[in-house]
Design a protein around this motif. Structure first.
Motif, mmCIF file in Angstrom:
data_model
loop_
_atom_site.group_PDB
_atom_site.id
_atom_site.type_symbol
_atom_site.label_atom_id
_atom_site.label_comp_id
_atom_site.label_asym_id
_atom_site.label_seq_id
_atom_site.Cartn_x
_atom_site.Cartn_y
_atom_site.Cartn_z
ATOM 1 N N PHE A 84 3.511 -9.067 -4.142
ATOM 2 C CA PHE A 84 4.707 -8.235 -3.975
ATOM 3 C C PHE A 84 5.659 -8.430 -5.159
ATOM 4 O O PHE A 84 6.076 -7.472 -5.816
ATOM 5 C CB PHE A 84 5.379 -8.632 -2.654
ATOM 6 C CG PHE A 84 6.574 -7.806 -2.273
ATOM 7 C CD1 PHE A 84 6.582 -6.431 -2.429
ATOM 8 C CD2 PHE A 84 7.706 -8.418 -1.733
ATOM 9 C CE1 PHE A 84 7.687 -5.672 -2.072
ATOM 10 C CE2 PHE A 84 8.813 -7.674 -1.360
ATOM 11 C CZ PHE A 84 8.797 -6.300 -1.534
ATOM 12 N N SER A 85 5.965 -9.704 -5.462
ATOM 13 C CA SER A 85 6.986 -9.977 -6.481
ATOM 14 C C SER A 85 6.550 -9.492 -7.871
ATOM 15 O O SER A 85 7.395 -9.134 -8.693
ATOM 16 C CB SER A 85 7.326 -11.465 -6.524
ATOM 17 O OG SER A 85 6.226 -12.216 -6.989
ATOM 18 N N ARG A 86 5.258 -9.423 -8.127
ATOM 19 C CA ARG A 86 4.797 -9.002 -9.461
ATOM 20 C C ARG A 86 5.123 -7.531 -9.717
ATOM 21 O O ARG A 86 5.476 -7.157 -10.841
ATOM 22 C CB ARG A 86 3.306 -9.302 -9.624
ATOM 23 C CG ARG A 86 3.100 -10.780 -9.863
ATOM 24 C CD ARG A 86 1.672 -11.239 -9.897
ATOM 25 N NE ARG A 86 1.674 -12.685 -10.106
ATOM 26 C CZ ARG A 86 0.709 -13.513 -9.798
ATOM 27 N NH1 ARG A 86 -0.397 -13.051 -9.229
ATOM 28 N NH2 ARG A 86 0.810 -14.806 -10.033
ATOM 29 N N ALA A 87 5.018 -6.707 -8.679
ATOM 30 C CA ALA A 87 5.393 -5.291 -8.841
ATOM 31 C C ALA A 87 6.910 -5.188 -9.024
ATOM 32 O O ALA A 87 7.399 -4.367 -9.816
ATOM 33 C CB ALA A 87 4.948 -4.490 -7.635
ATOM 34 N N LEU A 88 7.660 -6.022 -8.302
ATOM 35 C CA LEU A 88 9.128 -5.977 -8.408
ATOM 36 C C LEU A 88 9.603 -6.456 -9.781
ATOM 37 O O LEU A 88 10.543 -5.903 -10.353
ATOM 38 C CB LEU A 88 9.776 -6.813 -7.300
ATOM 39 C CG LEU A 88 9.482 -6.366 -5.871
ATOM 40 C CD1 LEU A 88 10.289 -7.194 -4.878
ATOM 41 C CD2 LEU A 88 9.793 -4.888 -5.670
ATOM 42 N N ILE A 89 8.949 -7.494 -10.325
ATOM 43 C CA ILE A 89 9.308 -7.962 -11.670
ATOM 44 C C ILE A 89 9.036 -6.847 -12.686
ATOM 45 O O ILE A 89 9.823 -6.609 -13.602
ATOM 46 C CB ILE A 89 8.547 -9.251 -12.027
ATOM 47 C CG1 ILE A 89 9.117 -10.421 -11.225
ATOM 48 C CG2 ILE A 89 8.615 -9.550 -13.529
ATOM 49 C CD1 ILE A 89 8.406 -11.730 -11.427
ATOM 50 N N GLY A 90 7.911 -6.137 -12.481
ATOM 51 C CA GLY A 90 7.601 -5.003 -13.359
ATOM 52 C C GLY A 90 8.729 -3.984 -13.348
ATOM 53 O O GLY A 90 9.212 -3.559 -14.403
ATOM 54 N N CYS A 142 3.799 0.443 -11.000
ATOM 55 C CA CYS A 142 4.495 -0.423 -10.022
ATOM 56 C C CYS A 142 4.636 0.290 -8.679
ATOM 57 O O CYS A 142 4.419 -0.310 -7.616
ATOM 58 C CB CYS A 142 5.872 -0.842 -10.546
ATOM 59 S SG CYS A 142 5.795 -1.822 -12.051
ATOM 60 N N TYR A 143 4.998 1.576 -8.721
ATOM 61 C CA TYR A 143 5.133 2.334 -7.461
ATOM 62 C C TYR A 143 3.786 2.413 -6.737
ATOM 63 O O TYR A 143 3.708 2.293 -5.522
ATOM 64 C CB TYR A 143 5.634 3.766 -7.739
ATOM 65 C CG TYR A 143 7.102 3.881 -8.112
ATOM 66 C CD1 TYR A 143 7.991 2.811 -7.941
ATOM 67 C CD2 TYR A 143 7.615 5.061 -8.631
ATOM 68 C CE1 TYR A 143 9.324 2.930 -8.289
ATOM 69 C CE2 TYR A 143 8.948 5.182 -8.982
ATOM 70 C CZ TYR A 143 9.797 4.115 -8.811
ATOM 71 O OH TYR A 143 11.121 4.239 -9.153
ATOM 72 N N GLN A 144 2.712 2.622 -7.510
ATOM 73 C CA GLN A 144 1.380 2.716 -6.891
ATOM 74 C C GLN A 144 1.026 1.402 -6.195
ATOM 75 O O GLN A 144 0.471 1.383 -5.096
ATOM 76 C CB GLN A 144 0.324 3.055 -7.939
ATOM 77 C CG GLN A 144 -1.036 3.338 -7.313
ATOM 78 C CD GLN A 144 -2.207 2.994 -8.223
ATOM 79 O OE1 GLN A 144 -2.050 2.294 -9.222
ATOM 80 N NE2 GLN A 144 -3.370 3.498 -7.896
ATOM 81 N N LEU A 148 0.240 0.882 -2.252
ATOM 82 C CA LEU A 148 -0.965 0.231 -1.724
ATOM 83 C C LEU A 148 -0.583 -0.858 -0.721
ATOM 84 O O LEU A 148 -1.196 -0.998 0.338
ATOM 85 C CB LEU A 148 -1.791 -0.376 -2.868
ATOM 86 C CG LEU A 148 -2.537 0.619 -3.773
ATOM 87 C CD1 LEU A 148 -3.072 -0.095 -5.021
ATOM 88 C CD2 LEU A 148 -3.679 1.299 -3.032
ATOM 89 N N LYS A 149 0.465 -1.632 -1.075
ATOM 90 C CA LYS A 149 0.928 -2.697 -0.159
ATOM 91 C C LYS A 149 1.391 -2.090 1.167
ATOM 92 O O LYS A 149 1.029 -2.559 2.232
ATOM 93 C CB LYS A 149 2.057 -3.497 -0.811
ATOM 94 C CG LYS A 149 2.642 -4.585 0.098
ATOM 95 C CD LYS A 149 3.741 -5.355 -0.584
ATOM 96 C CE LYS A 149 4.576 -6.150 0.416
ATOM 97 N NZ LYS A 149 3.825 -7.003 1.332
ATOM 98 N N ASP A 150 2.210 -1.022 1.073
ATOM 99 C CA ASP A 150 2.712 -0.348 2.280
ATOM 100 C C ASP A 150 1.566 0.168 3.141
ATOM 101 O O ASP A 150 1.649 0.151 4.376
ATOM 102 C CB ASP A 150 3.594 0.855 1.886
ATOM 103 C CG ASP A 150 5.052 0.458 1.748
ATOM 104 O OD1 ASP A 150 5.374 -0.700 2.064
ATOM 105 O OD2 ASP A 150 5.859 1.300 1.315
ATOM 106 N N ALA A 151 0.498 0.634 2.473
ATOM 107 C CA ALA A 151 -0.646 1.198 3.199
ATOM 108 C C ALA A 151 -1.593 0.112 3.703
ATOM 109 O O ALA A 151 -2.621 0.422 4.317
ATOM 110 C CB ALA A 151 -1.387 2.176 2.288
ATOM 111 N N GLY A 152 -1.279 -1.142 3.432
ATOM 112 C CA GLY A 152 -2.121 -2.258 3.887
ATOM 113 C C GLY A 152 -3.430 -2.352 3.126
ATOM 114 O O GLY A 152 -4.415 -2.896 3.629
ATOM 115 N N LEU A 153 -3.467 -1.818 1.903
ATOM 116 C CA LEU A 153 -4.696 -1.824 1.091
ATOM 117 C C LEU A 153 -4.636 -2.953 0.049
ATOM 118 O O LEU A 153 -3.546 -3.397 -0.324
ATOM 119 C CB LEU A 153 -4.835 -0.465 0.379
ATOM 120 C CG LEU A 153 -5.048 0.725 1.327
ATOM 121 C CD1 LEU A 153 -4.855 2.047 0.597
ATOM 122 C CD2 LEU A 153 -6.446 0.641 1.963
#
Ligand SMILES: Cc1cc2nc3c(=O)[nH]c(=O)nc-3n(C[C@H](O)[C@H](O)[C@H](O)COP(=O)(O)OP(=O)(O)OC[C@H]3O[C@@H](n4cnc5c(N)ncnc54)[C@H](O)[C@@H]3O)c2cc1C
Length: 227
Positions: A84-90, A142-144, A148-153
Motif C-alpha cells: 500500500f505505502s509504495r503506491a502512496l510514496i509514488g 499508482c492509481y492502477q 488492484l488493492k481495492d479489488a482484492g487482486l
C-alpha cells in the motif's frame, strides 16, 4: 534534543523463533522511555519534517500484552503495508514534481531573454512536455496499483514498480525544472532544491530501486529463477 526524543514508543519487529527468512518475526509495541533503550538521531539532507533515527535495545523486557497481531506473523503484516505505502510514496513524489512543473510552465512564460519568453524555445518547452507525459504515466501506474488493492487482486509487482519508477521520474523532472529556472532555481529561498532533496530520500526509504526490481523479478520468475 534527539530527533527521536519526542517518541515515547515504537513498533518493533523482532525474531521470536528460529524459523528462517520471513517466518518467526513478531511485532511489539515497545516503551522507549525504559532502561536499556538508547535513542539515536540522524542528520539527513531532506524530508526534515519527519525525524529519522535508531533505537538500540539492551536487555529490554517487553510484556506479553504488547504483542501486536499474531506471534510469528510480523513479516507478512508489514509486507502487506508496503504494497500500500509504495503506491502512496509514488503519488507523494508525483504530486511534488507536478507542482514544480506547473510552476515552471508559468516561470518560463514570464521570464524573457533576447526580447521573448524563454518558453518560445523548444529546448525549454519540450522537456516540460516530456515531464507532463512521464508524470501522467507514473500517476496512472499508482492509481492502477491502488485499484488492484481495492479489488482484492495481487499488486505486489505493481507496488514495487510505483516505488522505484515514480520517485526516480519525479526526481528527474524536478531536476529539469530546477535547471529551467537557471540560477533562480538553485537558490534556497525557492522550494525546488528542497523538493529535490526530499524526493531523493524517497528513492531510498521503503526500499531502493534495486530491491524493487528484485521483487518484480521474483513475482515474474519465482524465487528459483530470479536474482
Ligand atoms: C527518507 C527515508 C525514510 C526512511 N524511512 C524509514 C522508515 O520509516 N522505517 C524504516 O525502517 N526505515 C526507513 N528508512 C530506511 C530505508 O528503508 C533503508 O535505508 C533502505 O531500505 C535501504 O537500506 P540500507 O540503508 O540498509 O541500505 P543497504 O541495504 O545497505 O543498501 C545499500 C545499497 O546497496 C544496494 N543493495 C543492497 N542489497 C542489494 C541486493 N540484494 N541487490 C542489489 N542491490 C542491493 C541498495 O539498493 C543500496 O543502493 C528510510 C530511509 C530514508 C532515506
Amino acid at each position: 534534543m534527539s530527533l527521536l526524543g519526542p517518541a515515547n514508543g515504537a513498533v518493533v519487529f523482532a525474531r521470536t523463533t528460529d524459523e528462517g527468512r520471513g517466518r518467526g518475526i513478531t511485532a511489539f509495541v515497545v516503551d522507549l522511555n525504559q532502561p536499556g533503550v538508547t535513542k539515536e538521531s540522524y542528520s539527513d539532507m531532506g524530508t526534515k519534517a519527519v525525524a529519522r533515527g535508531a533505537a538500540h535495545f539492551d536487555h529490554v523486557r517487553v510484556p506479553a500484552e504488547n504483542v501486536l497481531g499474531e506471534i510469528g506473523q510480523g513479516f507478512s503484516q508489514v509486507m502487506q503495508g508496503f504494497d500500500f505505502s509504495r503506491a502512496l510514496i509514488g503519488l507523494q513524489c508525483v504530486g511534488t514534481a507536478q507542482q514544480t512543473v506547473d510552476e515552471t510552465w508559468e516561470y518560463v512564460s514570464q521570464r524573457e531573454a533576447f526580447d521573448r519568453p524563454i518558453s518560445k524555445n523548444q529546448g525549454v518547452s519540450f522537456p516540460l512536455a516530456e515531464s507532463e507525459t512521464l508524470l501522467t504515466a507514473a500517476r496512472l501506474l499508482c492509481y492502477q496499483t491502488l485499484w488492484l488493492k481495492d479489488a482484492g487482486l495481487p499488486h505486489t509487482a505493481e507496488a514495487a514498480m510505483c516505488k522505484w519508477w515514480a520517485p526516480k521520474t519525479s526526481y528527474d523532472v524536478i531536476n529539469t525544472c530546477l535547471l529551467l529556472h537557471g540560477q533562480y532555481g538553485y537558490r534556497t529561498e525557492k522550494p525546488i532544491e528542497q523538493r529535490l532533496r526530499d524526493v531523493l530520500g524517497l528513492q531510498i526509504g521503503d526500499g531502493t530501486a534495486q530491491i524493487m526490481k528484485l521483487i518484480i523479478s521474483r513475482q515474474k520468475l519465482g524465487r528459483a529463477l530470479a536474482p
